[in-house]
Design an enzyme around this catalytic site. Structure first.
Site, short mmCIF file in Angstrom:
data_model
loop_
_atom_site.label_atom_id
_atom_site.label_comp_id
_atom_site.label_asym_id
_atom_site.label_seq_id
_atom_site.Cartn_x
_atom_site.Cartn_y
_atom_site.Cartn_z
CG HIS A 136 -45.76 11.99 -68.27
ND1 HIS A 136 -45.01 11.24 -69.16
CD2 HIS A 136 -46.93 11.31 -68.11
CE1 HIS A 136 -45.69 10.16 -69.52
NE2 HIS A 136 -46.86 10.19 -68.90
CB SER A 240 -42.38 3.62 -78.21
OG SER A 240 -42.37 3.80 -76.80
N GLY A 266 -39.03 3.69 -85.19
CA GLY A 266 -39.21 2.41 -84.53
C GLY A 266 -40.68 2.06 -84.38
#
Length: 293
Positions: A136, A240, A266
């Site tokens: 990115h 994630s 998570g």
């Protein structure tokens, strides 16, 4: 009705950390030892360096600016640059945490062959990790979307600071400012901020990062696939895998028979194809993994 991209900004469901982390780290060591491993990292790698993220279970719900918003309006761009002007030095001052340094050690040991990161904070570079593919981009460069002219973020700051001395003093006079994940801060009243245009063509200046809704350059994607093809395993760290930019490489690794280990606080979109998942902080897991038996 919320769009898919909006859902991507919602924190994940709370989960319990794995209490058998020592056992899981040993399983990871067994799976990865003697193999060329590419680390695929996300924002969870940098939270221990004081940079917040979007999607961990304890993250604050946020709505980052999309590329369509940024390009559609001078007001949106002024708002972005005002927030960035106040906050980018927080990211610039951040130092690698023990997770980044553990990757350096794992590279010295010959386990990790390279890093593909979704982060724009340059912490892998600061830690000496190499090679590092910045999917990115990074916060440290600014470019013109029209002619491609570039300037360093430090140099741009020297231009913007005298133009916005009153703005900065007004905001900082309020006291502590909440830092957001993308080298910016949470400020709403930004109408008096002054931003420059490209000095070469008068075009729009944009950080050299891939915004939400923007595509990763094809050459960058191709290099990522090449790094995966040259490896035997991937180690997902602090992502994630909500967006396809990172998930595609994990799926490619799985399809080509490579080992997949995921470390994240998570749930992730790669859990169902992982050979091992560790629900714990990256810095803790990597520190243990890098230590001699």
């Amino acid at each position: 009705m919320r769009t898919r991209s909006q859902l991507a900004w919602v924190p994940g469901e709370p989960t319990e950390v794995d209490h058998d982390v020592d056992e899981r780290v040993e399983r990871a060591r067994t799976l990865l030892n003697g193999r060329r491993v590419v680390a695929i990292t996300g924002a969870g790698m940098s939270t221990d360096s004081g940079i917040p993220d979007y999607r961990s279970p304890d993250a604050i719900p946020r709505a980052p600016m999309t590329i369509d918003m940024f390009l559609s309006s001078a007001d949106f761009r002024r708002h972005y640059w005002a927030r960035n002007h106040l906050g980018w030095r927080h990211m610039d001052a951040a130092l690698p945490n023990r997770g980044h340094l553990a990757i350096t050690e794992l590279q010295r040991q010959g386990m990790v062959s390279g890093v593909i990161t979704q982060n724009v904070d340059m912490l892998h570079i600061k830690a000496g990790n190499a090679p590092v593919l910045e999917l990115h981009g990074c916060y440290g460069r600014v470019c013109c979307v029209d002619c491609g002219w570039q300037i360093s973020r430090h140099r741009l700051a020297t231009i913007l600071e005298p133009l916005n001395a009153d703005f900065s003093a007004r905001i900082r006079g309020r006291g502590a400012i909440e830092v957001a994940p993308d080298a910016d801060v949470a400020v709403s009243d930004t109408g008096d901020f002054a931003m420059i245009d490209c000095p070469e063509c008068g075009g729009v200046l944009k950080p050299a990062i891939v915004y939400f809704g923007e595509s990763v350059p094809k050459t960058t994607v191709a290099r990522g696939y090449s790094m995966i093809d040259d490896a035997d395993a991937v180690l997902v760290l602090g992502s994630s895998l909500t967006v396809m930019s990172g998930l595609r490489f994990v799926r490619h690794a799985h399809r080509t028979g490579k080992t997949v280990v995921v470390v994240n606080r998570g749930h992730t979109r790669g859990d169902d194809i992982a050979d091992l998942k560790i629900d714990h902080r990256c810095a803790e897991v990597l520190t243990r993994l890098s230590q001699p038996r």
